[in-house]
Design an enzyme around this catalytic site. Structure first.
Site, PDB file in Angstrom:
ATOM      1  N   ARG A 102       2.699  10.156   7.710  1.00 36.10           N
ATOM      2  CA  ARG A 102       1.688  11.213   7.725  1.00 36.10           C
ATOM      3  C   ARG A 102       1.277  11.476   9.171  1.00 36.10           C
ATOM      4  O   ARG A 102       0.910  10.546   9.888  1.00 36.10           O
ATOM      5  CB  ARG A 102       0.498  10.772   6.896  1.00 36.10           C
ATOM      6  CG  ARG A 102      -0.462  11.861   6.569  1.00 36.10           C
ATOM      7  CD  ARG A 102      -1.353  11.474   5.416  1.00 36.10           C
ATOM      8  NE  ARG A 102      -2.111  10.284   5.734  1.00 36.10           N
ATOM      9  CZ  ARG A 102      -2.511   9.409   4.843  1.00 36.10           C
ATOM     10  NH1 ARG A 102      -2.217   9.550   3.580  1.00 36.10           N
ATOM     11  NH2 ARG A 102      -3.216   8.354   5.202  1.00 36.10           N
ATOM     12  N   GLY A 132       1.857   3.077  -2.340  1.00 31.73           N
ATOM     13  CA  GLY A 132       2.837   3.148  -3.420  1.00 31.73           C
ATOM     14  C   GLY A 132       4.119   2.359  -3.174  1.00 31.73           C
ATOM     15  O   GLY A 132       5.077   2.463  -3.951  1.00 31.73           O
ATOM     16  N   GLU A 161      -8.220   1.233  -8.391  1.00 29.69           N
ATOM     17  CA  GLU A 161      -8.300   0.270  -7.291  1.00 29.69           C
ATOM     18  C   GLU A 161      -9.349   0.751  -6.306  1.00 29.69           C
ATOM     19  O   GLU A 161      -9.910   1.833  -6.474  1.00 29.69           O
ATOM     20  CB  GLU A 161      -6.940   0.076  -6.617  1.00 29.69           C
ATOM     21  CG  GLU A 161      -6.376   1.340  -5.998  1.00 29.69           C
ATOM     22  CD  GLU A 161      -5.312   1.060  -4.931  1.00 29.69           C
ATOM     23  OE1 GLU A 161      -4.889  -0.083  -4.741  1.00 29.69           O
ATOM     24  OE2 GLU A 161      -4.933   2.035  -4.256  1.00 29.69           O
ATOM     25  N   SER A 218       0.844  -1.192   0.000  1.00 36.71           N
ATOM     26  CA  SER A 218       0.000   0.000   0.000  1.00 36.71           C
ATOM     27  C   SER A 218       0.881   1.244   0.000  1.00 36.71           C
ATOM     28  O   SER A 218       2.113   1.152   0.105  1.00 36.71           O
ATOM     29  CB  SER A 218      -0.958  -0.010   1.190  1.00 36.71           C
ATOM     30  OG  SER A 218      -0.300  -0.441   2.340  1.00 36.71           O
ATOM     31  N   GLU A 278     -11.050   4.338  -6.530  1.00 35.33           N
ATOM     32  CA  GLU A 278     -10.088   5.228  -7.180  1.00 35.33           C
ATOM     33  C   GLU A 278     -10.244   5.161  -8.695  1.00 35.33           C
ATOM     34  O   GLU A 278     -10.180   4.079  -9.276  1.00 35.33           O
ATOM     35  CB  GLU A 278      -8.663   4.845  -6.771  1.00 35.33           C
ATOM     36  CG  GLU A 278      -8.438   5.002  -5.273  1.00 35.33           C
ATOM     37  CD  GLU A 278      -7.042   4.575  -4.832  1.00 35.33           C
ATOM     38  OE1 GLU A 278      -6.124   4.503  -5.664  1.00 35.33           O
ATOM     39  OE2 GLU A 278      -6.894   4.305  -3.622  1.00 35.33           O
ATOM     40  N   ASP A 288      -8.070   7.934   2.462  1.00 37.16           N
ATOM     41  CA  ASP A 288      -7.317   9.087   2.986  1.00 37.16           C
ATOM     42  C   ASP A 288      -7.675  10.391   2.265  1.00 37.16           C
ATOM     43  O   ASP A 288      -7.869  11.425   2.895  1.00 37.16           O
ATOM     44  CB  ASP A 288      -5.796   8.823   3.035  1.00 37.16           C
ATOM     45  CG  ASP A 288      -5.215   8.273   1.750  1.00 37.16           C
ATOM     46  OD1 ASP A 288      -5.914   8.270   0.716  1.00 37.16           O
ATOM     47  OD2 ASP A 288      -4.038   7.855   1.775  1.00 37.16           O
ATOM     48  N   THR A 289      -7.823  10.329   0.945  1.00 28.69           N
ATOM     49  CA  THR A 289      -8.179  11.564   0.223  1.00 28.69           C
ATOM     50  C   THR A 289      -9.575  12.058   0.618  1.00 28.69           C
ATOM     51  O   THR A 289      -9.904  13.225   0.410  1.00 28.69           O
ATOM     52  CB  THR A 289      -8.167  11.346  -1.303  1.00 28.69           C
ATOM     53  OG1 THR A 289      -9.125  10.326  -1.612  1.00 28.69           O
ATOM     54  CG2 THR A 289      -6.807  10.925  -1.804  1.00 28.69           C
TER      55      THR A 289
END
Ligand SMILES: Nc1ncnc2c1ncn2[C@@H]1O[C@H](COP(=O)(O)OP(=O)(O)O)[C@@H](O)[C@H]1O
Ligand SMILES: [Mg+2]
Length: 407
Positions: free
Chosen positions: A379, A168, A293, A166, A280, A300-301
């Site tokens: 984050r 990236g 996906e 996950s 997404e 999160d977005t």
């Protein structure tokens, strides 16, 4: 088969017969799920692999276990006997979820959906071949030679991704048909995978015009499960693979957004179960609108919905998983979000500095996740900003974020 209930009561946590939720994963998304659950009087139990993960700060109880160990996951759930199990991360033993579901526990959205969504190869087959939604060209490989063939088949540039990972991790872009480069890229991808799989997906690398997260949700309606879709959240990653900025509503055309929403609904209905899905979707510079996906949970977005929508993605998720109705929330104001990352390795009890200047900006808010220590690219907080329009909201969010450092 687990049957869904239409819930007509809420209860008292800790006493009598509480409504209990076990959250598997207690990150920043889980923290907001826990807060929304607390608001409805739910007893919240948070499980994660390290202590004082964000959601644990707002839970009634917490457990620190190896989430990939099925025995550990099952023993916590069986001890707590919750009304609902809400996975918040991908790195969970799905054998445990399948077993718990077969014993009658309600797993969100359902164990099979969790299994499919955590695996890029399974998910791609399901979306493209079973559901027939449009995707990038793709191929699979499980050794270096197959990777070379897969890249040749898909064409260049292409992106190699491990079957499971996950944020990236293990993504490698390959720009030219050079077998040595492809083989190295393949080795890099599998060495950054979660678990021991040697399988990868190779995807056509598309020139992105923009990206959407289509928050689609399924809840118990009067007579059947209802699927509803939020206005797409748009986000931009500046060529990186992780979330940086998002905003809602999108200024793209009604036609484009309509197609994105259609993909969201198809995928959520295909996976089934209850709760919200972050679907997404890519908009290519060539105009193609493609499924990428899905996260079978808040995204999160989608944190921007805490500022923009009548019900945030977290409130929607909690209502839906509890069997409560979720009429489509209106957008109250244009809003934007910016994630705050740290580049510092292993600071214990970090401070988020610069908030006075940031919060002086009208319409700006911050969520501090409360992670007890840092690592590079972790984050730590998110800035939310409301504006008259998206440009103003983004400008405020960027300005506020520019003041903030983690030390
Ligand atoms: N085929 C692709 N072409 C172009 N960009 C891509 C492609 N796949 C992924 N990306 C970029 O990488 C980001 C992360 O990829 P994704 O598959 O969503 O992985 P993760 O599970 O880490 O979120 C995407 O949001 C997008 O910006
Ligand atoms: Mg993604």
């Amino acid at each position: 088969m687990v049957s869904y209930i239409r819930r007509d009561y809420l209860a008292t946590p800790m006493f009598g017969k509480p409504i209990k939720m076990v959250l598997l994963g207690g990150g920043e998304l889980g923290k907001e799920i826990a807060i929304e659950s607390q608001r409805l009087g739910v007893e919240v139990i948070v499980v994660d692999r390290y202590d004082w993960a964000p959601a644990m700060h707002v839970a009634h109880r917490r457990y620190v276990i190896d989430m990939l160990n099925p025995v550990a996951v099952k023993s916590v759930v069986e001890k707590e006997n919750p009304d609902v199990i809400v996975p918040e991360i991908e790195a969970i033993s799905y054998e445990a979820l399948e077993d718990l579901e077969s014993k009658g526990f309600l797993v969100i959205p359902n164990a099979k959906a969790v299994r499919i969504a955590m695996n890029r190869i399974e998910l791609r087959k399901f979306a493209a071949e079973t559901l027939g939604v449009p995707t990038t060209r793709y191929s699979f490989a499980e050794n270096p030679d197959e990777a070379v063939d897969a890249c040749d088949k898909v064409g260049y540039p292409c992106l190699i991704k491990p079957e499971m990972s996950s944020s990236g991790h293990g993504h490698v872009k390959v720009v030219e048909p050079n077998p040595n480069i492809v083989k190295k890229a393949y080795e890099y991808a599998v060495s950054h995978a979660r678990g021991r799989s040697r399988r990868v997906i190779v995807e056509e690398f598309i020139q992105l015009e923009t990206e959407f997260t289509v928050l689609t949700y399924r809840y118990v309606g009067d007579s059947a499960v209802v699927t509803e879709v939020c206005e797409p959240v748009e986000h931009w990653r500046y060529g990186k693979y992780h979330y940086i900025e998002s905003w809602q509503p999108s200024k793209k055309s009604r036609e484009i957004l309509g197609k994105a929403k259609e993909i969201g609904i198809k995928v959520a209905n295909g996976l089934g179960g209850l709760g919200i899905f972050g679907v997404e979707v890519f908009l290519g510079k060539d105009g193609r609108i493609l499924f990428s996906e899905v996260a079978p949970r808040p995204h999160d977005t989608g944190m921007v919905t805490m500022a923009s929508q009548e019900l945030s993605e977290f409130a929607i998720h909690v209502r839906a998983v509890l069997g409560l109705p979720v009429p489509k929330p209106r957008i109250l104001t244009p809003a934007a979000s910016i994630a705050i990352y740290t580049d510092k390795e292993n600071i214990w009890a970090p401070r988020i500095i610069g908030v006075y200047e940031a919060l002086k900006i009208e319409g700006v808010d911050i969520r501090v996740f409360g992670k007890p220590f840092t690592y590079r690219d972790r984050r730590m907080a998110v800035v939310l900003a409301r504006g008259r329009d998206i440009d103003e909201a983004l400008e405020k969010a960027r300005k506020a974020a520019s003041y903030i450092v983690v030390e």
